[in-house]
Design a protein around this motif. Structure first.
Motif, PDB file in Angstrom:
ATOM      1  N   VAL A 141       0.895  -1.172  -0.068  1.00  0.00           N
ATOM      2  CA  VAL A 141      -0.067  -0.174  -0.001  1.00  0.00           C
ATOM      3  C   VAL A 141       0.771   1.107  -0.097  1.00  0.00           C
ATOM      4  O   VAL A 141       1.806   1.422   0.827  1.00  0.00           O
ATOM      5  N   LYS A 142       0.525   2.220  -0.990  1.00  0.00           N
ATOM      6  CA  LYS A 142       1.602   3.316  -0.903  1.00  0.00           C
ATOM      7  C   LYS A 142       0.375   4.539  -0.823  1.00  0.00           C
ATOM      8  O   LYS A 142      -0.738   4.638  -1.360  1.00  0.00           O
ATOM      9  N   VAL A 143       0.733   5.372  -0.036  1.00  0.00           N
ATOM     10  CA  VAL A 143      -0.384   6.554   0.388  1.00  0.00           C
ATOM     11  C   VAL A 143       0.449   7.944   0.294  1.00  0.00           C
ATOM     12  O   VAL A 143       1.651   8.080   0.886  1.00  0.00           O
ATOM     13  N   ASP A 144      -0.254   8.762  -0.321  1.00  0.00           N
ATOM     14  CA  ASP A 144       0.079  10.273  -0.666  1.00  0.00           C
ATOM     15  C   ASP A 144      -0.612  10.933   0.746  1.00  0.00           C
ATOM     16  O   ASP A 144      -1.815  11.271   0.600  1.00  0.00           O
ATOM     17  N   THR A 145       0.123  11.200   1.765  1.00  0.00           N
ATOM     18  CA  THR A 145      -0.504  11.980   2.795  1.00  0.00           C
ATOM     19  C   THR A 145      -0.300  13.437   2.847  1.00  0.00           C
ATOM     20  O   THR A 145      -1.173  13.982   3.451  1.00  0.00           O
ATOM     21  N   ASP A 146       0.439  14.056   2.295  1.00  0.00           N
ATOM     22  CA  ASP A 146       0.506  15.555   2.268  1.00  0.00           C
ATOM     23  C   ASP A 146      -0.027  15.956   0.731  1.00  0.00           C
ATOM     24  O   ASP A 146       0.222  17.317   0.376  1.00  0.00           O
ATOM     25  N   ARG A 147      -0.823  15.226  -0.089  1.00  0.00           N
ATOM     26  CA  ARG A 147      -1.510  15.592  -1.314  1.00  0.00           C
ATOM     27  C   ARG A 147      -0.467  16.425  -2.123  1.00  0.00           C
ATOM     28  O   ARG A 147      -0.981  17.570  -2.827  1.00  0.00           O
ATOM     29  N   ASP A 148       0.670  15.649  -2.688  1.00  0.00           N
ATOM     30  CA  ASP A 148       1.538  16.565  -3.450  1.00  0.00           C
ATOM     31  C   ASP A 148       1.631  15.459  -4.801  1.00  0.00           C
ATOM     32  O   ASP A 148       2.277  15.746  -5.859  1.00  0.00           O
ATOM     33  N   GLY A 149       0.779  14.536  -4.747  1.00  0.00           N
ATOM     34  CA  GLY A 149       0.718  13.510  -5.910  1.00  0.00           C
ATOM     35  C   GLY A 149       1.730  12.307  -5.851  1.00  0.00           C
ATOM     36  O   GLY A 149       1.697  11.719  -6.709  1.00  0.00           O
ATOM     37  N   ASN A 150       2.656  12.243  -4.677  1.00  0.00           N
ATOM     38  CA  ASN A 150       3.633  11.343  -4.439  1.00  0.00           C
ATOM     39  C   ASN A 150       3.563  10.522  -3.543  1.00  0.00           C
ATOM     40  O   ASN A 150       3.313  11.316  -2.316  1.00  0.00           O
ATOM     41  N   PRO A 151       3.726   9.278  -3.314  1.00  0.00           N
ATOM     42  CA  PRO A 151       3.670   8.596  -2.003  1.00  0.00           C
ATOM     43  C   PRO A 151       4.684   8.935  -1.192  1.00  0.00           C
ATOM     44  O   PRO A 151       5.843   9.227  -1.430  1.00  0.00           O
ATOM     45  N   ASP A 152       4.375   8.763   0.167  1.00  0.00           N
ATOM     46  CA  ASP A 152       5.251   9.287   1.227  1.00  0.00           C
ATOM     47  C   ASP A 152       4.996   8.168   2.424  1.00  0.00           C
ATOM     48  O   ASP A 152       5.802   8.452   3.470  1.00  0.00           O
ATOM     49  N   GLU A 153       4.280   7.329   2.022  1.00  0.00           N
ATOM     50  CA  GLU A 153       4.202   6.073   3.047  1.00  0.00           C
ATOM     51  C   GLU A 153       4.002   4.957   2.341  1.00  0.00           C
ATOM     52  O   GLU A 153       3.320   4.716   1.562  1.00  0.00           O
ATOM     53  N   TRP A 154       4.675   3.995   2.602  1.00  0.00           N
ATOM     54  CA  TRP A 154       4.763   2.576   1.954  1.00  0.00           C
ATOM     55  C   TRP A 154       4.677   1.398   3.058  1.00  0.00           C
ATOM     56  O   TRP A 154       5.375   1.248   4.111  1.00  0.00           O
ATOM     57  N   LYS A 155       3.496   0.673   2.737  1.00  0.00           N
ATOM     58  CA  LYS A 155       3.442  -0.473   3.573  1.00  0.00           C
ATOM     59  C   LYS A 155       3.314  -1.830   2.825  1.00  0.00           C
ATOM     60  O   LYS A 155       3.049  -1.954   1.697  1.00  0.00           O
ATOM     61  N   TYR A 156       4.152  -2.746   3.598  1.00  0.00           N
ATOM     62  CA  TYR A 156       4.365  -4.072   2.920  1.00  0.00           C
ATOM     63  C   TYR A 156       3.758  -5.045   3.715  1.00  0.00           C
ATOM     64  O   TYR A 156       3.934  -5.081   5.019  1.00  0.00           O
ATOM     65  N   TYR A 157       3.167  -6.132   3.114  1.00  0.00           N
ATOM     66  CA  TYR A 157       2.230  -7.287   3.775  1.00  0.00           C
ATOM     67  C   TYR A 157       2.814  -8.614   3.283  1.00  0.00           C
ATOM     68  O   TYR A 157       3.335  -8.737   2.315  1.00  0.00           O
ATOM     69  N   SER A 158       3.065  -9.621   4.301  1.00  0.00           N
ATOM     70  CA  SER A 158       3.568 -10.712   3.835  1.00  0.00           C
ATOM     71  C   SER A 158       2.482 -11.898   4.709  1.00  0.00           C
ATOM     72  O   SER A 158       1.974 -11.730   5.741  1.00  0.00           O
ATOM     73  N   GLY A 159       1.702 -12.609   3.887  1.00  0.00           N
ATOM     74  CA  GLY A 159       0.878 -13.711   4.320  1.00  0.00           C
ATOM     75  C   GLY A 159      -0.492 -13.109   5.018  1.00  0.00           C
ATOM     76  O   GLY A 159      -1.215 -13.381   5.641  1.00  0.00           O
ATOM     77  N   GLY A 160      -0.381 -11.817   4.272  1.00  0.00           N
ATOM     78  CA  GLY A 160      -2.035 -10.950   4.790  1.00  0.00           C
ATOM     79  C   GLY A 160      -1.659 -10.158   5.949  1.00  0.00           C
ATOM     80  O   GLY A 160      -2.552  -9.417   6.404  1.00  0.00           O
ATOM     81  N   LYS A 161      -0.382 -10.223   6.452  1.00  0.00           N
ATOM     82  CA  LYS A 161      -0.171  -9.397   7.964  1.00  0.00           C
ATOM     83  C   LYS A 161       0.867  -8.441   7.472  1.00  0.00           C
ATOM     84  O   LYS A 161       1.679  -8.413   6.579  1.00  0.00           O
ATOM     85  N   LEU A 162       0.685  -7.107   8.174  1.00  0.00           N
ATOM     86  CA  LEU A 162       1.560  -6.074   7.943  1.00  0.00           C
ATOM     87  C   LEU A 162       3.044  -6.373   8.286  1.00  0.00           C
ATOM     88  O   LEU A 162       3.156  -6.925   9.514  1.00  0.00           O
ATOM     89  N   ALA A 163       4.029  -6.434   7.375  1.00  0.00           N
ATOM     90  CA  ALA A 163       5.394  -6.751   7.856  1.00  0.00           C
ATOM     91  C   ALA A 163       6.335  -5.423   8.028  1.00  0.00           C
ATOM     92  O   ALA A 163       7.174  -5.535   8.923  1.00  0.00           O
ATOM     93  N   ARG A 164       6.150  -4.615   7.458  1.00  0.00           N
ATOM     94  CA  ARG A 164       6.950  -3.310   7.467  1.00  0.00           C
ATOM     95  C   ARG A 164       6.398  -2.100   6.891  1.00  0.00           C
ATOM     96  O   ARG A 164       5.714  -2.162   5.714  1.00  0.00           O
ATOM     97  N   ILE A 165       6.895  -0.901   7.382  1.00  0.00           N
ATOM     98  CA  ILE A 165       6.543   0.423   6.889  1.00  0.00           C
ATOM     99  C   ILE A 165       7.716   1.456   6.575  1.00  0.00           C
ATOM    100  O   ILE A 165       8.713   1.199   7.588  1.00  0.00           O
ATOM    101  N   LYS A 166       7.685   1.824   5.446  1.00  0.00           N
ATOM    102  CA  LYS A 166       8.517   3.010   5.101  1.00  0.00           C
ATOM    103  C   LYS A 166       7.768   4.405   5.003  1.00  0.00           C
ATOM    104  O   LYS A 166       6.839   4.445   4.481  1.00  0.00           O
ATOM    105  N   ARG A 167       8.388   5.485   5.950  1.00  0.00           N
ATOM    106  CA  ARG A 167       7.823   6.669   6.061  1.00  0.00           C
ATOM    107  C   ARG A 167       8.701   7.830   5.357  1.00  0.00           C
ATOM    108  O   ARG A 167      10.073   7.858   5.938  1.00  0.00           O
ATOM    109  N   ASP A 168       8.366   8.804   4.607  1.00  0.00           N
ATOM    110  CA  ASP A 168       9.119   9.634   4.455  1.00  0.00           C
ATOM    111  C   ASP A 168       8.765  11.246   5.211  1.00  0.00           C
ATOM    112  O   ASP A 168       7.692  11.696   4.712  1.00  0.00           O
ATOM    113  N   THR A 169       9.144  11.170   6.138  1.00  0.00           N
ATOM    114  CA  THR A 169       8.601  12.280   7.469  1.00  0.00           C
ATOM    115  C   THR A 169       9.129  13.525   6.931  1.00  0.00           C
ATOM    116  O   THR A 169       8.536  14.679   7.611  1.00  0.00           O
ATOM    117  N   ASN A 170      10.172  13.935   6.429  1.00  0.00           N
ATOM    118  CA  ASN A 170      10.640  15.146   6.102  1.00  0.00           C
ATOM    119  C   ASN A 170      10.353  15.747   4.664  1.00  0.00           C
ATOM    120  O   ASN A 170      10.937  16.828   4.451  1.00  0.00           O
TER     121      ASN A 170
END
Length: 259
Positions: A141-170
């Protein structure tokens, strides 16, 4: 009486303001997009499915829960002819806020399994959420939280469960926070301090780590105990079999015969 009326009026005004705000955008009123009309007067619902002008496509329009007018479109691909003619769902799009504009689209493979989904979750006319599926299950799952058209949060799942998240906070276009999950729960979080896209510090959930280690140790102890029990049972069975053989071998045959 006049004072009570003023208080009631003020309360209603505050409630109205609260209901008119969108908590997803820090109290700011969420943007809205109005459906445009085509030259023939029909509504342009900004379809994201590829079906117009294609002879091997069929569509169906239905009204989903809460909708008065049809707000769900399904696009089917036609395969084969005659008795072998079949339909396969390849795309589905929905107008979730009933404004006449499609804001969610999902595409499928020829097996009917989900491939990708895109959505405009704040109804500003731009895609801000991207979903990717693998084997029909959610994978990313990729999400654009600041409405600039680009994702700044990436969620990865394994076996249907959340495995890791990457965030661009700056907001520099690169991830600087990594969250690692285990069994769907946060285990540790890494932070990039100097902006080189590498973790400089790991913060652990020590309590969760301790519980997981205890669970693993308990499983190992149970497996060891089960193996020891089975070995003891096998040895007991072998000893019993050996005793039976010894008893049969030591029994002397009768030598007395009648003459």
């Amino acid at each position: 009486m006049r004072r009570q009326a003023l208080i009631a009026l003020a309360t209603l005004s505050l409630l109205g303001a609260a209901c008119g705000s969108d908590p997803g955008f820090e109290g700011a009123k969420a943007p809205r997009v109005e459906a445009a009309r085509n030259a023939d007067g029909s509504i342009d619902d900004r379809s994201m499915c590829d079906w117009k002008g294609k002879e091997d496509r069929e569509t169906s329009e239905t009204a989903g829960p809460g909708a008065i007018q049809p707000n769900v479109r399904r696009v089917w691909q036609i395969v084969g002819t005659g008795d072998d003619r079949q339909r396969a769902l390849v795309c589905r799009e929905i107008d979730t806020n009933f404004d006449g504009v499609k804001d969610v689209v999902r595409k499928y493979n020829d097996k009917g399994e989900s491939l990708h989904e895109e959505s405009d979750s704040n109804y500003d006319g731009r895609i801000d959420t991207w979903l990717t599926f693998a084997g029909g299950r959610l994978a990313e799952v990729k999400v654009d939280t600041d409405r600039d058209g680009n994702p700044d949060e990436w969620k990865y799942y394994s076996g249907g469960k959340l495995a890791r998240i990457k965030r661009d906070t700056n907001r520099d276009g690169k991830p600087d926070v990594w969250e690692i999950y285990r069994m769907g729960r946060l285990e540790r979080m890494g932070v990039d301090v100097d902006g080189d896209e590498r973790v400089d510090r790991w913060d652990h959930d020590n309590e969760l780590k301790r519980r997981l280690e205890d669970d693993e140790r308990k499983k190992e102890e149970e497996a060891t105990a089960a193996a020891a029990k089975k070995a003891a049972e096998d040895q007991a069975a072998a000893d019993k079999a050996n005793e039976a053989v010894d008893d049969s071998g030591s029994a002397a045959p009768s030598s007395d015969k009648k003459k």
